[in-house]
Design a protein around this motif. Structure first.
Motif, mmCIF file in Angstrom:
data_model
loop_
_atom_site.group_PDB
_atom_site.id
_atom_site.type_symbol
_atom_site.label_atom_id
_atom_site.label_comp_id
_atom_site.label_asym_id
_atom_site.label_seq_id
_atom_site.Cartn_x
_atom_site.Cartn_y
_atom_site.Cartn_z
ATOM 1 N N THR A 82 0.857 -1.183 0.000
ATOM 2 C CA THR A 82 0.000 0.000 0.000
ATOM 3 C C THR A 82 0.893 1.233 0.000
ATOM 4 N N LEU A 83 0.691 2.098 -0.973
ATOM 5 C CA LEU A 83 1.548 3.272 -1.131
ATOM 6 C C LEU A 83 0.735 4.550 -0.918
ATOM 7 N N THR A 84 1.268 5.449 -0.101
ATOM 8 C CA THR A 84 0.638 6.758 0.118
ATOM 9 C C THR A 84 1.543 7.833 -0.464
ATOM 10 N N THR A 85 0.984 8.644 -1.360
ATOM 11 C CA THR A 85 1.740 9.702 -2.029
ATOM 12 C C THR A 85 1.159 11.052 -1.649
ATOM 13 N N VAL A 86 2.012 11.970 -1.267
ATOM 14 C CA VAL A 86 1.583 13.321 -0.895
ATOM 15 C C VAL A 86 2.058 14.285 -1.979
ATOM 16 N N GLY A 87 1.138 15.117 -2.457
ATOM 17 C CA GLY A 87 1.476 16.068 -3.505
ATOM 18 C C GLY A 87 0.540 17.257 -3.490
ATOM 19 N N PRO A 88 0.816 18.247 -4.319
ATOM 20 C CA PRO A 88 -0.035 19.444 -4.361
ATOM 21 C C PRO A 88 -1.387 19.145 -4.978
ATOM 22 N N GLY A 89 -2.434 19.701 -4.400
ATOM 23 C CA GLY A 89 -3.782 19.556 -4.932
ATOM 24 C C GLY A 89 -4.391 20.906 -5.203
ATOM 25 N N PRO A 90 -5.604 20.938 -5.703
ATOM 26 C CA PRO A 90 -6.248 22.217 -6.049
ATOM 27 C C PRO A 90 -6.516 23.107 -4.846
ATOM 28 N N PHE A 91 -6.567 22.499 -3.630
ATOM 29 C CA PHE A 91 -6.845 23.287 -2.424
ATOM 30 C C PHE A 91 -5.768 23.078 -1.366
ATOM 31 N N GLY A 92 -4.560 22.801 -1.808
ATOM 32 C CA GLY A 92 -3.465 22.584 -0.878
ATOM 33 C C GLY A 92 -2.865 21.195 -1.050
ATOM 34 N N THR A 93 -2.165 20.732 -0.040
ATOM 35 C CA THR A 93 -1.517 19.422 -0.100
ATOM 36 C C THR A 93 -2.552 18.300 -0.060
ATOM 37 N N THR A 94 -2.366 17.309 -0.930
ATOM 38 C CA THR A 94 -3.299 16.189 -1.015
ATOM 39 C C THR A 94 -2.554 14.866 -0.871
ATOM 40 N N GLY A 95 -3.132 13.943 -0.129
ATOM 41 C CA GLY A 95 -2.547 12.618 0.035
ATOM 42 C C GLY A 95 -3.374 11.578 -0.711
ATOM 43 N N THR A 96 -2.713 10.717 -1.456
ATOM 44 C CA THR A 96 -3.401 9.664 -2.210
ATOM 45 C C THR A 96 -2.825 8.304 -1.832
ATOM 46 N N THR A 97 -3.692 7.370 -1.508
ATOM 47 C CA THR A 97 -3.261 6.019 -1.137
ATOM 48 C C THR A 97 -3.707 5.023 -2.199
ATOM 49 N N ASN A 98 -2.776 4.212 -2.659
ATOM 50 C CA ASN A 98 -3.062 3.203 -3.676
ATOM 51 C C ASN A 98 -2.550 1.841 -3.231
ATOM 52 N N THR A 124 -1.747 -5.176 -10.409
ATOM 53 C CA THR A 124 -3.026 -4.490 -10.191
ATOM 54 C C THR A 124 -2.792 -3.237 -9.361
ATOM 55 N N VAL A 125 -3.633 -2.250 -9.580
ATOM 56 C CA VAL A 125 -3.634 -1.024 -8.778
ATOM 57 C C VAL A 125 -5.055 -0.822 -8.279
ATOM 58 N N ASP A 126 -5.214 -0.791 -6.968
ATOM 59 C CA ASP A 126 -6.541 -0.682 -6.358
ATOM 60 C C ASP A 126 -7.478 -1.768 -6.883
ATOM 61 N N TYR A 147 -3.506 5.031 -15.993
ATOM 62 C CA TYR A 147 -2.559 6.125 -16.225
ATOM 63 C C TYR A 147 -1.970 6.553 -14.890
ATOM 64 N N ALA A 148 -0.690 6.894 -14.885
ATOM 65 C CA ALA A 148 -0.032 7.335 -13.659
ATOM 66 C C ALA A 148 0.987 8.410 -13.969
ATOM 67 N N ASN A 149 1.271 9.209 -12.964
ATOM 68 C CA ASN A 149 2.304 10.222 -13.093
ATOM 69 C C ASN A 149 3.662 9.540 -13.247
ATOM 70 N N PRO A 150 4.496 9.980 -14.193
ATOM 71 C CA PRO A 150 5.811 9.338 -14.412
ATOM 72 C C PRO A 150 6.707 9.341 -13.183
ATOM 73 N N ASN A 151 6.454 10.228 -12.226
ATOM 74 C CA ASN A 151 7.276 10.306 -11.023
ATOM 75 C C ASN A 151 6.716 9.511 -9.847
ATOM 76 N N TRP A 152 5.612 8.801 -10.067
ATOM 77 C CA TRP A 152 5.001 8.046 -8.979
ATOM 78 C C TRP A 152 5.931 6.928 -8.531
ATOM 79 N N ASP A 153 6.143 6.808 -7.212
ATOM 80 C CA ASP A 153 7.077 5.828 -6.663
ATOM 81 C C ASP A 153 6.634 4.389 -6.903
ATOM 82 N N GLY A 154 5.367 4.187 -7.204
ATOM 83 C CA GLY A 154 4.862 2.833 -7.382
ATOM 84 C C GLY A 154 5.067 2.243 -8.764
ATOM 85 N N LEU A 155 5.585 3.034 -9.701
ATOM 86 C CA LEU A 155 5.735 2.534 -11.070
ATOM 87 C C LEU A 155 6.650 1.315 -11.159
ATOM 88 N N ASP A 156 7.695 1.288 -10.331
ATOM 89 C CA ASP A 156 8.626 0.163 -10.404
ATOM 90 C C ASP A 156 8.039 -1.114 -9.817
#
Length: 235
Positions: A82-98, A124-126, A147-156
């Motif tokens: 389970t990976l949690t990624t923190v990044g900028p969102g439209p209303f501040g910092t956003t955390g996403t768990t996959n 599989t993802v989610d 689709y995923a962001n090229p910098n996402w740590d889970g790509l590998d």
């Protein structure tokens, strides 16, 4: 084709278009031939054995389908991390768990007193399969692109390599536990199963050796023992 976009680095990446399509399977790292095995017994015997081996690896059977051609397709799924990624969102910092996991497909085909098993795995993802370009026709169709962001740590972790290693390890374990009985390996591949049995050739024929004619009974016994081993062991 239905397209599913996951914001693996925050919701804004979908809107900005900074994403890349992810496609992967075990076939990119392990060929179809090296993903097959022939087991003794019926398809039910093979299914029980595979369920046991996958279960030891934290992967459970989730589906069973009997196909029109008489073969049976089993689906196994499990979670790896389970990976949690923190990044900028439209209303501040956003955390996403996959959740990253694996889905495996096993096609079982009855062949007389044995069962041919063909294996393939997808990351599989989610709990949604990552599609691939090399899936055989017997694998359920994949209708949702990931689709995923090229910098996402889970790509590998979703390259198909982990699934290939799991299949390879499963086949190695089957090979190490060869024997006689339902669900045990009969051959590493279908081509090996079809090869005729050849008895090992003796190292030599004792009665044709030059020393045989004048040898004593004790010496003849020693010559017989010498020639009894396989040819590869001959001096």
């Amino acid at each position: 084709m239905k397209i599913l976009k996951w914001a693996l680095m925050g919701l804004m990446v979908v809107n900005s278009g900074c994403v890349t399509s992810v496609r992967a399977s075990s076939r990119e790292h392990l060929s179809a031939k090296n993903s097959e095995v022939v087991l003794q017994g019926t398809t039910d015997d093979a299914a029980r054995r595979l369920t046991e081996l996958f279960s030891k690896r934290g992967i459970q059977v989730t589906d069973r389908q009997v196909r029109r051609d008489g073969s049976t397709l089993y689906t196994f799924k499990g979670t790896r991390s389970t990976l949690t990624t923190v990044g900028p969102g439209p209303f501040g910092t956003t955390g996403t768990t996959n959740t990253v996991g694996s889905a495996f497909y096993a096609l079982l085909i009855q062949q007389g007193e044995t069962t041919k098993v063909a294996l393939m795995g997808n990351p599989t993802v989610d709990n949604r399969n990552v599609c691939s370009d090399d899936a055989p026709a017997w694998v359920p169709s994949c209708s949702e692109d990931v689709y995923a962001n090229p910098n996402w740590d889970g790509l590998d972790q979703i390259t198909g390599k982990e699934e290939a290693e799991t299949i390879r390890g499963l086949l190695v374990e089957l090979d190490l536990t060869r024997g006689s009985g339902p669900g045990l390996m009969a051959a590493r591949s279908e081509s090996e199963a079809n090869q005729p049995f050849e008895a090992p050739k003796p190292a030599c024929i004792a009665s044709e050796l030059p020393e045989w004619k004048e040898a004593s009974s004790v010496e003849k016994k020693q010559l017989l023992e010498k020639c009894r081993g396989p040819a590869a062991d001959a001096p």
